[in-house]
Scaffold this active site. Sequence first.
Site, PDB file in Angstrom:
ATOM      1  N   GLU A  37       0.864  -1.184   0.000  1.00 28.20           N
ATOM      2  CA  GLU A  37       0.000   0.000   0.000  1.00 28.20           C
ATOM      3  C   GLU A  37       0.897   1.229   0.000  1.00 28.20           C
ATOM      4  OE1 GLU A  37      -2.491   1.684  -0.469  1.00 28.20           O
ATOM      5  OE2 GLU A  37      -3.992   0.151  -0.840  1.00 28.20           O
ATOM      6  N   THR A 102      -4.397  -1.870 -14.252  1.00 27.63           N
ATOM      7  CA  THR A 102      -4.684  -0.432 -14.158  1.00 27.63           C
ATOM      8  C   THR A 102      -5.147   0.125 -15.505  1.00 27.63           C
ATOM      9  OG1 THR A 102      -2.906  -0.275 -12.532  1.00 27.63           O
ATOM     10  CG2 THR A 102      -3.641   1.800 -13.536  1.00 27.63           C
ATOM     11  N   THR A 103      -6.227   0.917 -15.473  1.00 27.40           N
ATOM     12  CA  THR A 103      -6.717   1.561 -16.706  1.00 27.40           C
ATOM     13  C   THR A 103      -6.544   3.078 -16.584  1.00 27.40           C
ATOM     14  OG1 THR A 103      -8.955   1.652 -15.820  1.00 27.40           O
ATOM     15  CG2 THR A 103      -8.388  -0.275 -17.158  1.00 27.40           C
ATOM     16  N   ALA A 126      -3.676  -5.550 -19.563  1.00 26.45           N
ATOM     17  CA  ALA A 126      -4.948  -5.558 -20.307  1.00 26.45           C
ATOM     18  C   ALA A 126      -5.966  -4.721 -19.545  1.00 26.45           C
ATOM     19  CB  ALA A 126      -5.473  -6.981 -20.467  1.00 26.45           C
ATOM     20  N   HIS A 159     -20.381   1.457 -15.532  1.00 25.34           N
ATOM     21  CA  HIS A 159     -19.599   1.072 -14.348  1.00 25.34           C
ATOM     22  C   HIS A 159     -20.146   1.740 -13.098  1.00 25.34           C
ATOM     23  CE1 HIS A 159     -16.576  -0.214 -17.350  1.00 25.34           C
ATOM     24  NE2 HIS A 159     -16.192  -1.044 -16.397  1.00 25.34           N
ATOM     25  N   LYS A 163     -15.776   4.720 -10.189  1.00 28.84           N
ATOM     26  CA  LYS A 163     -14.760   4.613 -11.252  1.00 28.84           C
ATOM     27  C   LYS A 163     -14.284   6.005 -11.644  1.00 28.84           C
ATOM     28  CE  LYS A 163     -13.645   2.278 -15.593  1.00 28.84           C
ATOM     29  NZ  LYS A 163     -12.343   1.826 -15.083  1.00 28.84           N
TER      30      LYS A 163
HETATM   31  N1  LIG Z   1      -8.051  -4.838 -16.144  1.00 32.80           N
HETATM   32  C1  LIG Z   1      -9.116  -5.275 -15.472  1.00 32.80           C
HETATM   33  O1  LIG Z   1      -9.633  -6.395 -15.682  1.00 32.80           O
HETATM   34  C2  LIG Z   1      -9.687  -4.388 -14.423  1.00 32.80           C
HETATM   35  C3  LIG Z   1      -9.122  -3.170 -14.176  1.00 32.80           C
HETATM   36  N2  LIG Z   1      -9.556  -2.393 -13.141  1.00 32.80           N
HETATM   37  C4  LIG Z   1      -8.787  -1.171 -12.918  1.00 32.80           C
HETATM   38  O2  LIG Z   1      -7.996  -1.347 -11.739  1.00 32.80           O
HETATM   39  C5  LIG Z   1      -7.773  -0.083 -11.120  1.00 32.80           C
HETATM   40  C6  LIG Z   1      -8.173  -0.155  -9.659  1.00 32.80           C
HETATM   41  O3  LIG Z   1      -9.558  -0.369  -9.566  1.00 32.80           O
HETATM   42  P1  LIG Z   1     -10.269  -0.509  -8.147  1.00 32.80           P
HETATM   43  O4  LIG Z   1      -9.647  -1.613  -7.361  1.00 32.80           O
HETATM   44  O5  LIG Z   1     -11.729  -0.548  -8.418  1.00 32.80           O
HETATM   45  O6  LIG Z   1      -9.891   0.910  -7.481  1.00 32.80           O
HETATM   46  P2  LIG Z   1      -9.718   1.296  -5.939  1.00 32.80           P
HETATM   47  O7  LIG Z   1      -9.748   2.789  -5.902  1.00 32.80           O
HETATM   48  O8  LIG Z   1     -10.661   0.530  -5.100  1.00 32.80           O
HETATM   49  O9  LIG Z   1      -8.236   0.782  -5.588  1.00 32.80           O
HETATM   50  C7  LIG Z   1      -7.077   1.385  -6.081  1.00 32.80           C
HETATM   51  C8  LIG Z   1      -5.941   1.040  -5.145  1.00 32.80           C
HETATM   52  O10 LIG Z   1      -4.733   1.579  -5.683  1.00 32.80           O
HETATM   53  C9  LIG Z   1      -4.098   2.389  -4.696  1.00 32.80           C
HETATM   54  N3  LIG Z   1      -3.396   3.527  -5.307  1.00 32.80           N
HETATM   55  C10 LIG Z   1      -3.944   4.527  -6.030  1.00 32.80           C
HETATM   56  N4  LIG Z   1      -2.999   5.415  -6.382  1.00 32.80           N
HETATM   57  C11 LIG Z   1      -1.840   4.946  -5.865  1.00 32.80           C
HETATM   58  C12 LIG Z   1      -0.513   5.437  -5.881  1.00 32.80           C
HETATM   59  N5  LIG Z   1      -0.196   6.556  -6.526  1.00 32.80           N
HETATM   60  N6  LIG Z   1       0.429   4.689  -5.243  1.00 32.80           N
HETATM   61  C13 LIG Z   1       0.113   3.547  -4.620  1.00 32.80           C
HETATM   62  N7  LIG Z   1      -1.139   3.040  -4.563  1.00 32.80           N
HETATM   63  C14 LIG Z   1      -2.097   3.740  -5.184  1.00 32.80           C
HETATM   64  C15 LIG Z   1      -5.232   2.903  -3.829  1.00 32.80           C
HETATM   65  O11 LIG Z   1      -4.729   3.318  -2.586  1.00 32.80           O
HETATM   66  P3  LIG Z   1      -5.454   4.535  -1.809  1.00 32.80           P
HETATM   67  O12 LIG Z   1      -6.731   3.964  -1.294  1.00 32.80           O
HETATM   68  O13 LIG Z   1      -4.475   4.900  -0.755  1.00 32.80           O
HETATM   69  O14 LIG Z   1      -5.680   5.621  -2.833  1.00 32.80           O
HETATM   70  C16 LIG Z   1      -6.107   1.650  -3.748  1.00 32.80           C
HETATM   71  O15 LIG Z   1      -5.625   0.755  -2.792  1.00 32.80           O
HETATM   72  C17 LIG Z   1      -8.560   0.926 -11.956  1.00 32.80           C
HETATM   73  O16 LIG Z   1      -7.683   1.505 -12.902  1.00 32.80           O
HETATM   74  C18 LIG Z   1      -9.602   0.058 -12.658  1.00 32.80           C
HETATM   75  O17 LIG Z   1     -10.108   0.608 -13.829  1.00 32.80           O
HETATM   76  C19 LIG Z   1     -10.560  -2.778 -12.335  1.00 32.80           C
HETATM   77  C20 LIG Z   1     -11.194  -3.976 -12.541  1.00 32.80           C
HETATM   78  C21 LIG Z   1     -10.824  -4.874 -13.611  1.00 32.80           C
HETATM   79  O1  LIG Z   2     -12.901   0.161 -12.787  1.00 32.87           O
HETATM   80  C1  LIG Z   2     -13.504  -0.922 -12.911  1.00 32.87           C
HETATM   81  O2  LIG Z   2     -14.272  -1.355 -12.033  1.00 32.87           O
HETATM   82  C2  LIG Z   2     -13.271  -1.719 -14.122  1.00 32.87           C
HETATM   83  N1  LIG Z   2     -12.338  -1.323 -14.940  1.00 32.87           N
HETATM   84  C3  LIG Z   2     -11.922  -1.952 -16.121  1.00 32.87           C
HETATM   85  C4  LIG Z   2     -12.099  -1.044 -17.299  1.00 32.87           C
HETATM   86  O3  LIG Z   2     -11.778   0.158 -17.184  1.00 32.87           O
HETATM   87  O4  LIG Z   2     -12.548  -1.494 -18.350  1.00 32.87           O
HETATM   88  C5  LIG Z   2     -12.482  -3.332 -16.294  1.00 32.87           C
HETATM   89  C6  LIG Z   2     -13.830  -3.573 -15.723  1.00 32.87           C
HETATM   90  O5  LIG Z   2     -14.806  -3.186 -16.632  1.00 32.87           O
HETATM   91  C7  LIG Z   2     -14.024  -2.961 -14.346  1.00 32.87           C
END
Ligand SMILES: NC(=O)C1=CN([C@@H]2O[C@H](COP(=O)(O)OP(=O)(O)OC[C@H]3O[C@@H](n4cnc5c(N)ncnc54)[C@H](OP(=O)(O)O)[C@@H]3O)[C@@H](O)[C@H]2O)C=CC1
Ligand SMILES: O=C(O)C1=N[C@H](C(=O)O)C[C@H](O)C1
Length: 272
Positions: A37, A102-103, A126, A159, A163
């Site tokens: 974290e 990450t997106t 991806a 979403h 998001k």
């Molecule tokens: N490729 C895929 O299949 C999917 C992609 N995603 C993507 O994953 C990412 C995360 O989604 P989600 O879990 O819902 O988001 P959340 O906001 O719930 O979680 C993000 C996490 O990343 C941490 N974080 C953010 N910025 C930093 C930083 N600069 N340094 C270190 N840690 C950091 C946050 O910490 P803190 O709380 O301290 O900010 C938090 O723990 C998004 O980009 C989303 O679009 C999501 C689902 C599926």
């Molecule tokens: O942020 C999300 O939740 C998700 N992000 C991914 C995206 O940006 O496409 C994948 C999924 O749809 C969930």
Amino acid sequence: MTKTPGIAVTGASGRMGQMLIREITSSDKMHLAAAVERAGHDWVGRDIGEAMGGTASGVTVTDDAAEAFAKVQAVIDFTAPQATIAFAAAAAKAGIVHVIGTTGMSDDEIAQLAPAAEQGAIIIRAGNMSLGVNLLTQLTRQVAAALDADYDIEIIESHHNQKVDAPSGTALMLGEAAAEGRGVKLADVSDRGRDGITGAREKGDIGFTAIRGGDIVGEHDVMFAAAGERIILRHIASDRALFARGALKAALWGQGQAPGEYDMLDVLGLKT
Ligand SMILES: NC(=O)C1=CN([C@@H]2O[C@H](COP(=O)(O)OP(=O)(O)OC[C@H]3O[C@@H](n4cnc5c(N)ncnc54)[C@H](OP(=O)(O)O)[C@@H]3O)[C@@H](O)[C@H]2O)C=CC1
Ligand SMILES: O=C(O)C1=N[C@H](C(=O)O)C[C@H](O)C1
């Protein structure tokens, strides 16, 4: 007994971070070896299992990514663009697999991952880790190639209300696939954020619409709309575990691969 690969999860407290930790903990093919974290987060120094409201796991949350990556075989990273770039550099130093979910990364930010891949990271990135969406990209490419520009392509994504990026990474993957099928560059035909007197739709454009609300996990439609008919390709994700399982599959697939940049089509054997 064979030792399973050790996995680090970054953004451990996040929606995906916690889902990944649950999936890794219940897998017999890998084990959770580190939870990362950011500095100052109140989970740092706590046992990750307890911080998540369960029993002790024996893994203490750290803010030292370099130290964490030195003791694992893969890092799974669903965080934010700038964090992911920094984690890629650390993954390169450790010579490990870096699975990136990450997106919202700009082209410039994506380009910043290349040096890490050249310096030893096995990057698998991806915008969507599910089999269904990756299959849908192939179908989208095929349908776009079969139809002419009389079929307007519109991508609609929905979403949850937390998001932060739009269009979603998945919508952009689908847009790229449609553009490839059409033999054009997405950047040249992308139509985003219509508002006000926009004028009539440009023939050949690929339009994007983003809906945000409630707890929607992730829904994507690719619409091909022509006079008298519409074809709609649709994917609905109803459980985030879907993305986590795809990421775990990628972490295992990456073991033994050469450093470089890969995607889920490589992992799933769907590359044409
Ligand atoms: N490729 C895929 O299949 C999917 C992609 N995603 C993507 O994953 C990412 C995360 O989604 P989600 O879990 O819902 O988001 P959340 O906001 O719930 O979680 C993000 C996490 O990343 C941490 N974080 C953010 N910025 C930093 C930083 N600069 N340094 C270190 N840690 C950091 C946050 O910490 P803190 O709380 O301290 O900010 C938090 O723990 C998004 O980009 C989303 O679009 C999501 C689902 C599926
Ligand atoms: O942020 C999300 O939740 C998700 N992000 C991914 C995206 O940006 O496409 C994948 C999924 O749809 C969930």
